[in-house]
Design a protein around this motif. Sequence first.
Motif, PDB file in Angstrom:
ATOM      1  N   GLU A  82       0.853  -1.184   0.000  1.00 49.29           N
ATOM      2  CA  GLU A  82       0.000   0.000   0.000  1.00 49.29           C
ATOM      3  C   GLU A  82       0.897   1.244   0.000  1.00 49.29           C
ATOM      4  OE1 GLU A  82      -2.084   3.371   0.987  1.00 49.29           O
ATOM      5  OE2 GLU A  82      -0.743   2.518   2.507  1.00 49.29           O
ATOM      6  N   PRO A  83       0.683   2.199  -0.886  1.00 51.61           N
ATOM      7  CA  PRO A  83       1.627   3.296  -1.092  1.00 51.61           C
ATOM      8  C   PRO A  83       2.010   4.074   0.165  1.00 51.61           C
ATOM      9  CG  PRO A  83       0.062   3.251  -2.893  1.00 51.61           C
ATOM     10  CD  PRO A  83      -0.409   2.237  -1.897  1.00 51.61           C
ATOM     11  N   ARG A  84       1.028   4.450   0.972  1.00 47.07           N
ATOM     12  CA  ARG A  84       1.357   5.251   2.155  1.00 47.07           C
ATOM     13  C   ARG A  84       2.111   4.434   3.199  1.00 47.07           C
ATOM     14  NH1 ARG A  84      -3.967   9.185   3.054  1.00 47.07           N
ATOM     15  NH2 ARG A  84      -3.984  10.034   0.909  1.00 47.07           N
ATOM     16  N   ALA A  85       1.681   3.202   3.380  1.00 49.52           N
ATOM     17  CA  ALA A  85       2.367   2.337   4.340  1.00 49.52           C
ATOM     18  C   ALA A  85       3.791   2.042   3.870  1.00 49.52           C
ATOM     19  CB  ALA A  85       1.591   1.044   4.529  1.00 49.52           C
ATOM     20  N   ARG A  86       3.952   1.843   2.579  1.00 47.27           N
ATOM     21  CA  ARG A  86       5.287   1.590   2.028  1.00 47.27           C
ATOM     22  C   ARG A  86       6.182   2.799   2.246  1.00 47.27           C
ATOM     23  NH1 ARG A  86       6.791  -2.308  -1.614  1.00 47.27           N
ATOM     24  NH2 ARG A  86       8.778  -1.971  -2.690  1.00 47.27           N
ATOM     25  N   ALA A  87       5.658   3.991   1.967  1.00 50.00           N
ATOM     26  CA  ALA A  87       6.442   5.212   2.160  1.00 50.00           C
ATOM     27  C   ALA A  87       6.822   5.388   3.624  1.00 50.00           C
ATOM     28  CB  ALA A  87       5.660   6.421   1.655  1.00 50.00           C
ATOM     29  N   ARG A  88       5.901   5.126   4.543  1.00 48.00           N
ATOM     30  CA  ARG A  88       6.205   5.264   5.975  1.00 48.00           C
ATOM     31  C   ARG A  88       7.265   4.260   6.401  1.00 48.00           C
ATOM     32  NH1 ARG A  88       5.452   9.432   8.910  1.00 48.00           N
ATOM     33  NH2 ARG A  88       4.978   8.237  10.796  1.00 48.00           N
ATOM     34  N   THR A  89       7.188   3.063   5.864  1.00 51.49           N
ATOM     35  CA  THR A  89       8.182   2.039   6.193  1.00 51.49           C
ATOM     36  C   THR A  89       9.572   2.474   5.734  1.00 51.49           C
ATOM     37  OG1 THR A  89       6.542   0.274   6.080  1.00 51.49           O
ATOM     38  CG2 THR A  89       8.845  -0.361   5.813  1.00 51.49           C
ATOM     39  N   ILE A  90       9.667   2.973   4.501  1.00 47.92           N
ATOM     40  CA  ILE A  90      10.957   3.429   3.992  1.00 47.92           C
ATOM     41  C   ILE A  90      11.448   4.625   4.790  1.00 47.92           C
ATOM     42  CG2 ILE A  90      12.159   4.325   1.962  1.00 47.92           C
ATOM     43  CD1 ILE A  90      11.340   1.319   1.883  1.00 47.92           C
ATOM     44  N   TRP A  91      10.522   5.493   5.224  1.00 46.84           N
ATOM     45  CA  TRP A  91      10.903   6.646   6.035  1.00 46.84           C
ATOM     46  C   TRP A  91      11.530   6.201   7.360  1.00 46.84           C
ATOM     47  CZ3 TRP A  91      10.042   8.784  10.779  1.00 46.84           C
ATOM     48  CH2 TRP A  91      10.447  10.114  10.953  1.00 46.84           C
ATOM     49  N   PHE A  92      10.914   5.227   8.016  1.00 45.03           N
ATOM     50  CA  PHE A  92      11.481   4.748   9.283  1.00 45.03           C
ATOM     51  C   PHE A  92      12.827   4.061   9.056  1.00 45.03           C
ATOM     52  CE2 PHE A  92       7.112   5.043  11.124  1.00 45.03           C
ATOM     53  CZ  PHE A  92       7.447   5.763  12.260  1.00 45.03           C
ATOM     54  N   ASP A  93      12.958   3.351   7.950  1.00 45.83           N
ATOM     55  CA  ASP A  93      14.249   2.742   7.622  1.00 45.83           C
ATOM     56  C   ASP A  93      15.310   3.828   7.461  1.00 45.83           C
ATOM     57  OD1 ASP A  93      16.029   0.591   6.887  1.00 45.83           O
ATOM     58  OD2 ASP A  93      15.740   1.142   4.789  1.00 45.83           O
ATOM     59  N   GLU A  94      14.935   4.914   6.810  1.00 49.46           N
ATOM     60  CA  GLU A  94      15.865   6.026   6.617  1.00 49.46           C
ATOM     61  C   GLU A  94      16.161   6.724   7.939  1.00 49.46           C
ATOM     62  OE1 GLU A  94      18.323   8.222   3.933  1.00 49.46           O
ATOM     63  OE2 GLU A  94      17.297   6.288   3.863  1.00 49.46           O
ATOM     64  N   LEU A  95      15.168   6.871   8.792  1.00 46.38           N
ATOM     65  CA  LEU A  95      15.382   7.441  10.124  1.00 46.38           C
ATOM     66  C   LEU A  95      16.444   6.642  10.868  1.00 46.38           C
ATOM     67  CD1 LEU A  95      14.521   9.224  12.626  1.00 46.38           C
ATOM     68  CD2 LEU A  95      12.888   7.404  13.148  1.00 46.38           C
ATOM     69  N   ALA A  96      16.305   5.325  10.833  1.00 45.92           N
ATOM     70  CA  ALA A  96      17.271   4.471  11.517  1.00 45.92           C
ATOM     71  C   ALA A  96      18.659   4.608  10.902  1.00 45.92           C
ATOM     72  CB  ALA A  96      16.809   3.014  11.469  1.00 45.92           C
ATOM     73  N   ASP A  97      18.722   4.593   9.567  1.00 45.32           N
ATOM     74  CA  ASP A  97      20.017   4.601   8.882  1.00 45.32           C
ATOM     75  C   ASP A  97      20.753   5.922   9.013  1.00 45.32           C
ATOM     76  OD1 ASP A  97      19.543   2.026   8.100  1.00 45.32           O
ATOM     77  OD2 ASP A  97      19.438   2.444   5.951  1.00 45.32           O
ATOM     78  N   THR A  98      20.038   7.036   8.904  1.00 45.59           N
ATOM     79  CA  THR A  98      20.707   8.328   8.794  1.00 45.59           C
ATOM     80  C   THR A  98      20.737   9.149  10.076  1.00 45.59           C
ATOM     81  OG1 THR A  98      18.697   9.439   8.015  1.00 45.59           O
ATOM     82  CG2 THR A  98      20.141   8.471   6.346  1.00 45.59           C
ATOM     83  N   LEU A  99      19.865   8.838  11.041  1.00 43.89           N
ATOM     84  CA  LEU A  99      19.857   9.585  12.293  1.00 43.89           C
ATOM     85  C   LEU A  99      20.220   8.715  13.499  1.00 43.89           C
ATOM     86  CD1 LEU A  99      16.702  11.862  11.858  1.00 43.89           C
ATOM     87  CD2 LEU A  99      19.101  12.486  11.576  1.00 43.89           C
ATOM     88  N   MET A 100      19.531   7.585  13.646  1.00 44.51           N
ATOM     89  CA  MET A 100      19.772   6.750  14.812  1.00 44.51           C
ATOM     90  C   MET A 100      21.153   6.107  14.786  1.00 44.51           C
ATOM     91  SD  MET A 100      16.119   4.824  15.373  1.00 44.51           S
ATOM     92  CE  MET A 100      16.683   4.118  16.933  1.00 44.51           C
ATOM     93  N   MET A 101      21.527   5.538  13.633  1.00 46.47           N
ATOM     94  CA  MET A 101      22.782   4.798  13.585  1.00 46.47           C
ATOM     95  C   MET A 101      24.010   5.695  13.719  1.00 46.47           C
ATOM     96  SD  MET A 101      22.040   1.597  11.077  1.00 46.47           S
ATOM     97  CE  MET A 101      20.551   0.620  11.224  1.00 46.47           C
ATOM     98  N   PRO A 102      24.061   6.872  13.069  1.00 48.51           N
ATOM     99  CA  PRO A 102      25.210   7.749  13.316  1.00 48.51           C
ATOM    100  C   PRO A 102      25.321   8.198  14.778  1.00 48.51           C
ATOM    101  CG  PRO A 102      24.141   8.342  11.267  1.00 48.51           C
ATOM    102  CD  PRO A 102      23.246   7.339  11.934  1.00 48.51           C
ATOM    103  N   ALA A 103      24.177   8.487  15.402  1.00 48.43           N
ATOM    104  CA  ALA A 103      24.210   8.860  16.818  1.00 48.43           C
ATOM    105  C   ALA A 103      24.713   7.693  17.659  1.00 48.43           C
ATOM    106  CB  ALA A 103      22.816   9.283  17.279  1.00 48.43           C
ATOM    107  N   GLY A 104      24.195   6.503  17.366  1.00 50.05           N
ATOM    108  CA  GLY A 104      24.641   5.323  18.093  1.00 50.05           C
ATOM    109  C   GLY A 104      26.101   4.998  17.842  1.00 50.05           C
TER     110      GLY A 104
END
Length: 223
Positions: A82-104
């Motif tokens: 589903e387009p919106r759910a897919r976009a939200r999933t990719i957004w959270f993946d990006e949140l983890a990759d670009t914000l959470m992981m560098p901080a960690g």
Amino acid sequence: MIVFGSTLSPYVRKCMVFGAEKGLELELQPAGLGRGGPDFQAASPFGKIPGFKDEDFLISDSSAIVAYLEAKFPDPNLIPLEPRARARTIWFDELADTLMMPAGAAIFGNRFVRPRVLKQECDHAAAEAAERDLLPPIFDHLENVIPASGFLVEDRLTLADIAVASPFATLGCIGVKVNAARHPRTAAYVEAMLARPSFAEIIAKDQAMVTAMGGPVTAQQAA
């Protein structure tokens, strides 16, 4: 299928947990820091983990790897259609990759990787700044968006949960936890995610490795 790297890396753990939740048998081969051999070098020409091999197909980057696994093994579906759910999933993946992981990485790198693995001096001020300034805004956001179901998207497990939970697993191995008094919903979410068998088995091995190597080095210990 082979994943090259170490599950102390949240990126590698994300791939291994994603595969486990799909019921796949992924072989983990040590790589990084000069290790890995020709197949890893071919999969990851810049030496970044994870690398991946499936017969004659070689690729690197955790998001590319999980996208490949999702396309080749669509059931169970972990990246929504589903387009919106897919976009939200990719957004959270990006949140983890670009914000959470560098901080960690600033915390885990300076409290464990540099002193225990690389035998180098660590920047305790950078680790403390990351824990003080970078993590809380992320936790604040998660506290406000985690649904009552305990899953970030579609009220079921998706890549969003796997990606977001992975950095928490690495930080937990050196004793960095979510403050349940300040972020109770986030703390409960992390606890539930990391208790899943796909995470728990890997975390037990990672924790044992960290402990065997002497555990984290804090500023108080270095003083």
